[in-house]
Design an enzyme around this catalytic site. Structure first.
Site, PDB file in Angstrom:
ATOM      1  N   HIS A  85      22.120  31.948   9.724  1.00  0.00           N
ATOM      2  CA  HIS A  85      21.599  33.314   9.829  1.00  0.00           C
ATOM      3  C   HIS A  85      22.762  34.297   9.665  1.00  0.00           C
ATOM      4  O   HIS A  85      23.908  34.004  10.026  1.00  0.00           O
ATOM      5  CB  HIS A  85      20.888  33.527  11.179  1.00  0.00           C
ATOM      6  CG  HIS A  85      20.156  34.831  11.237  1.00  0.00           C
ATOM      7  ND1 HIS A  85      20.793  36.009  11.571  1.00  0.00           N
ATOM      8  CD2 HIS A  85      18.870  35.154  10.960  1.00  0.00           C
ATOM      9  CE1 HIS A  85      19.914  36.996  11.502  1.00  0.00           C
ATOM     10  NE2 HIS A  85      18.744  36.505  11.134  1.00  0.00           N
ATOM     11  N   GLU A 133      18.214  37.631   3.063  1.00  0.00           N
ATOM     12  CA  GLU A 133      18.213  38.783   3.983  1.00  0.00           C
ATOM     13  C   GLU A 133      19.438  39.654   3.698  1.00  0.00           C
ATOM     14  O   GLU A 133      20.549  39.305   4.116  1.00  0.00           O
ATOM     15  CB  GLU A 133      18.306  38.306   5.437  1.00  0.00           C
ATOM     16  CG  GLU A 133      17.098  37.568   5.934  1.00  0.00           C
ATOM     17  CD  GLU A 133      17.037  37.588   7.465  1.00  0.00           C
ATOM     18  OE1 GLU A 133      15.961  37.882   7.980  1.00  0.00           O
ATOM     19  OE2 GLU A 133      18.066  37.348   8.126  1.00  0.00           O
ATOM     20  N   ILE A 138      18.919  44.641   7.763  1.00  0.00           N
ATOM     21  CA  ILE A 138      18.462  43.959   8.980  1.00  0.00           C
ATOM     22  C   ILE A 138      18.395  44.962  10.136  1.00  0.00           C
ATOM     23  O   ILE A 138      19.335  45.715  10.389  1.00  0.00           O
ATOM     24  CB  ILE A 138      19.398  42.781   9.339  1.00  0.00           C
ATOM     25  CG1 ILE A 138      19.248  41.665   8.296  1.00  0.00           C
ATOM     26  CG2 ILE A 138      19.103  42.242  10.735  1.00  0.00           C
ATOM     27  CD1 ILE A 138      20.178  40.491   8.495  1.00  0.00           C
ATOM     28  N   ALA A 194      12.264  40.062  12.900  1.00  0.00           N
ATOM     29  CA  ALA A 194      12.662  40.058  14.297  1.00  0.00           C
ATOM     30  C   ALA A 194      12.202  41.321  15.006  1.00  0.00           C
ATOM     31  O   ALA A 194      11.217  41.330  15.743  1.00  0.00           O
ATOM     32  CB  ALA A 194      14.176  39.896  14.412  1.00  0.00           C
TER      33      ALA A 194
HETATM   34  O1  G3P Z   1      16.041  36.886  11.285  1.00  0.00           O
HETATM   35  C1  G3P Z   1      15.337  38.041  10.999  1.00  0.00           C
HETATM   36  C2  G3P Z   1      16.173  39.165  10.650  1.00  0.00           C
HETATM   37  O2  G3P Z   1      17.527  39.072  10.641  1.00  0.00           O
HETATM   38  C3  G3P Z   1      15.561  40.423  10.249  1.00  0.00           C
HETATM   39  O3  G3P Z   1      15.611  41.237  11.358  1.00  0.00           O
HETATM   40  O4  G3P Z   1      14.894  43.079  12.767  1.00  0.00           O
HETATM   41  O5  G3P Z   1      15.155  43.403  10.307  1.00  0.00           O
HETATM   42  O6  G3P Z   1      13.265  42.057  11.164  1.00  0.00           O
HETATM   43  P1  G3P Z   1      14.683  42.531  11.392  1.00  0.00           P
END
Ligand code: G3P
Length: 214
Positions: A85, A133, A138, A194
């Site tokens: 991750h 990602e 994020i 998340a």
């Molecule tokens: O593992 C999921 C991630 O890193 C994305 O986070 O809070 O942007 O959905 P988020």
């Protein structure tokens, strides 16, 4: 679509979110799973929700203080694990070793990567899935599937060029059903998210909203 909810170390109640994941999973055709902190895997798995680890190390039983052993997270009830991750980056050799450790313990694997080039490299290691990602998105609430569609399409193409059996997820900023639909339209078979759930006042309705258009 596969919807994998990473709880990171957010101060949510992992059992409450897991129960919502279980209930929404049972009410939809989508597949939902939750990745709590290692210390919560057992309690979360007991809810009946599909439970994933956030990380495993490239180790076997032995003298490895402070590491996450694939067999132990499987014993606790996890059926899959994230690897590499963005917030738990590994060296290439350790990603490879973690995928092998997870396979040994019969854990499904999703290897995360920042961009399409890394996705190609991750797919070459033979995981079940990869997840693209972009780190800059994020936690922003700006969805990768709408803000940077090229990165998703190019990741899908990069993985397919290396190994068409490897599924591609995308993540970063995903929080609505439209974001999930946009991800699917770009070729992703699932999403990794998340904050949209873990920081929601009502995780159950956040999950219902995510799968509603599917
Ligand atoms: O593992 C999921 C991630 O890193 C994305 O986070 O809070 O942007 O959905 P988020």
């Amino acid at each position: 679509m596969f919807v994998l909810v990473n709880l990171k170390t957010y101060p949510c109640d992992p059992v409450e979110v897991a129960e919502a994941v279980r209930d929404v999973n049972d009410a939809t055709d989508a597949r939902l799973a939750v990745a709590p902190q290692a210390a919560h895997i057992e309690r979360v798995a007991e809810t009946g929700a599909e439970t994933w680890a956030q990380h495993v190390d490239a180790i076997e039983h032995g003298s490895n203080t402070g590491h996450a052993l694939a067999e132990s997270v499987a014993d606790a009830g996890a059926v899959g694990t994230l690897i590499n991750h963005s917030e738990r980056r590994l060296k290439l050799a350790d990603i490879d070793g973690a995928v092998r450790a997870a396979e040994r313990a019969d854990l499904e694997t999703v290897v995360c990567a920042n961009n399409p080039a890394q996705i190609g490299a991750a797919a070459a290691l033979g995981p079940d899935a990869v997840a693209v990602e972009p780190p800059a998105l994020i936690g922003t609430g700006t969805p990768v599937s709408q803000a940077d569609p090229d990165v998703v399409e190019n990741a899908v193409e990069a993985a397919a060029n290396v190994d068409p059996t490897v599924s591609v997820l995308c993540g970063a900023g995903i929080s609505t059903g439209d974001d999930v639909v946009a991800a699917g339209d770009l070729g992703a078979e699932g999403v990794l998210l998340a904050s949209g759930v873990a920081k929601a006042d009502d995780p159950q309705s956040a999950l219902e909203n995510l799968v509603e258009p599917l």
